[in-house]
Design a protein around this motif. Sequence first.
Motif, PDB file in Angstrom:
ATOM      1  N   THR A  73       4.065  -1.473  -3.471  1.00 55.55           N
ATOM      2  CA  THR A  73       3.444  -1.903  -2.222  1.00 55.55           C
ATOM      3  C   THR A  73       3.730  -3.369  -1.921  1.00 55.55           C
ATOM      4  O   THR A  73       3.824  -4.196  -2.821  1.00 55.55           O
ATOM      5  CB  THR A  73       1.929  -1.643  -2.212  1.00 55.55           C
ATOM      6  N   GLU A  74       3.846  -3.659  -0.639  1.00 53.04           N
ATOM      7  CA  GLU A  74       4.049  -5.028  -0.182  1.00 53.04           C
ATOM      8  C   GLU A  74       2.827  -5.557   0.557  1.00 53.04           C
ATOM      9  O   GLU A  74       2.809  -6.718   0.941  1.00 53.04           O
ATOM     10  CB  GLU A  74       5.255  -5.096   0.758  1.00 53.04           C
ATOM     11  N   LEU A  75       1.852  -4.680   0.787  1.00 45.65           N
ATOM     12  CA  LEU A  75       0.686  -5.061   1.576  1.00 45.65           C
ATOM     13  C   LEU A  75      -0.607  -4.949   0.785  1.00 45.65           C
ATOM     14  O   LEU A  75      -0.779  -4.003   0.012  1.00 45.65           O
ATOM     15  CB  LEU A  75       0.579  -4.164   2.819  1.00 45.65           C
ATOM     16  N   CYS A  76      -1.512  -5.887   1.024  1.00 51.46           N
ATOM     17  CA  CYS A  76      -2.859  -5.777   0.453  1.00 51.46           C
ATOM     18  C   CYS A  76      -3.557  -4.619   1.166  1.00 51.46           C
ATOM     19  O   CYS A  76      -3.088  -4.125   2.189  1.00 51.46           O
ATOM     20  CB  CYS A  76      -3.624  -7.089   0.632  1.00 51.46           C
ATOM     21  N   ILE A  77      -4.665  -4.202   0.648  1.00 52.64           N
ATOM     22  CA  ILE A  77      -5.365  -3.038   1.207  1.00 52.64           C
ATOM     23  C   ILE A  77      -5.820  -3.300   2.636  1.00 52.64           C
ATOM     24  O   ILE A  77      -5.746  -2.416   3.499  1.00 52.64           O
ATOM     25  CB  ILE A  77      -6.551  -2.587   0.302  1.00 52.64           C
ATOM     26  N   VAL A  78      -6.242  -4.511   2.930  1.00 51.15           N
ATOM     27  CA  VAL A  78      -6.720  -4.833   4.283  1.00 51.15           C
ATOM     28  C   VAL A  78      -5.588  -4.710   5.288  1.00 51.15           C
ATOM     29  O   VAL A  78      -5.729  -4.091   6.342  1.00 51.15           O
ATOM     30  CB  VAL A  78      -7.346  -6.241   4.309  1.00 51.15           C
ATOM     31  N   CYS A  79      -4.419  -5.275   4.960  1.00 56.41           N
ATOM     32  CA  CYS A  79      -3.269  -5.194   5.865  1.00 56.41           C
ATOM     33  C   CYS A  79      -2.728  -3.769   5.954  1.00 56.41           C
ATOM     34  O   CYS A  79      -2.270  -3.346   7.010  1.00 56.41           O
ATOM     35  CB  CYS A  79      -2.167  -6.163   5.422  1.00 56.41           C
ATOM     36  N   ALA A  80      -2.774  -3.030   4.848  1.00 54.28           N
ATOM     37  CA  ALA A  80      -2.316  -1.638   4.865  1.00 54.28           C
ATOM     38  C   ALA A  80      -3.203  -0.803   5.786  1.00 54.28           C
ATOM     39  O   ALA A  80      -2.694   0.026   6.554  1.00 54.28           O
ATOM     40  CB  ALA A  80      -2.302  -1.065   3.453  1.00 54.28           C
ATOM     41  N   ILE A  81      -4.501  -1.014   5.727  1.00 52.38           N
ATOM     42  CA  ILE A  81      -5.419  -0.285   6.597  1.00 52.38           C
ATOM     43  C   ILE A  81      -5.164  -0.670   8.048  1.00 52.38           C
ATOM     44  O   ILE A  81      -5.103   0.184   8.928  1.00 52.38           O
ATOM     45  CB  ILE A  81      -6.896  -0.549   6.198  1.00 52.38           C
ATOM     46  N   ALA A  82      -4.970  -1.956   8.301  1.00 49.26           N
ATOM     47  CA  ALA A  82      -4.702  -2.423   9.667  1.00 49.26           C
ATOM     48  C   ALA A  82      -3.389  -1.851  10.188  1.00 49.26           C
ATOM     49  O   ALA A  82      -3.283  -1.496  11.370  1.00 49.26           O
ATOM     50  CB  ALA A  82      -4.671  -3.945   9.704  1.00 49.26           C
ATOM     51  N   ALA A  83      -2.390  -1.732   9.341  1.00 43.46           N
ATOM     52  CA  ALA A  83      -1.083  -1.194   9.753  1.00 43.46           C
ATOM     53  C   ALA A  83      -1.162   0.283  10.098  1.00 43.46           C
ATOM     54  O   ALA A  83      -0.380   0.769  10.923  1.00 43.46           O
ATOM     55  CB  ALA A  83      -0.052  -1.419   8.645  1.00 43.46           C
ATOM     56  N   GLU A  84      -2.091   1.002   9.496  1.00 44.12           N
ATOM     57  CA  GLU A  84      -2.244   2.437   9.768  1.00 44.12           C
ATOM     58  C   GLU A  84      -2.926   2.704  11.096  1.00 44.12           C
ATOM     59  O   GLU A  84      -2.817   3.790  11.645  1.00 44.12           O
ATOM     60  CB  GLU A  84      -3.033   3.118   8.649  1.00 44.12           C
ATOM     61  N   ARG A  85      -3.601   1.717  11.599  1.00 49.34           N
ATOM     62  CA  ARG A  85      -4.356   1.918  12.873  1.00 49.34           C
ATOM     63  C   ARG A  85      -3.473   1.888  14.059  1.00 49.34           C
ATOM     64  O   ARG A  85      -2.487   1.537  14.284  1.00 49.34           O
ATOM     65  CB  ARG A  85      -5.434   0.848  13.014  1.00 49.34           C
TER      66      ARG A  85
END
Length: 138
Positions: free
Chosen positions: A126-138
């Motif tokens: 992974t290249e993204l923290c969980i917060v950014c990963a969640i934001a990217a999925e939206r």
Amino acid sequence: MHTESPDTRELYIIQDVALTVDQLERFGRMLDERRRGDVAESQRHAEALGSLLSSRSESTADDEHDPEGPTLSAEWSRLQALRSETAADIAAVDAARERIRAGRYGTCASCGRAIGVQRLEARPTTELCIVCAIAAER
């Protein structure tokens, strides 16, 4: 980038921990092992594709209308898709190994904050923290 909410700040407090040398070495070994497995899997897919190609060239049967099992075309497509997925994973592993070498492994590519160790254990590429990963999925 993303904006912080009170819930988000709690996640960052948990995440903002630098990786130790031992952890980086452990992740490096995990990635190396995963790459070896991916390469072996890719070779198996290539061999299966070779066998399938041989079967296609030797066969004069119309397998498209055979009610038994998948057609040669469907099997070819399935194996090609698996091979593509494996190649993508090898590229992701190589990119993660490069981030380790460059001193950027465990740092979010989007916000620059630390990626949590538990997230890296679950998704070492992974290249993204969980917060950014969640934001990217939206």
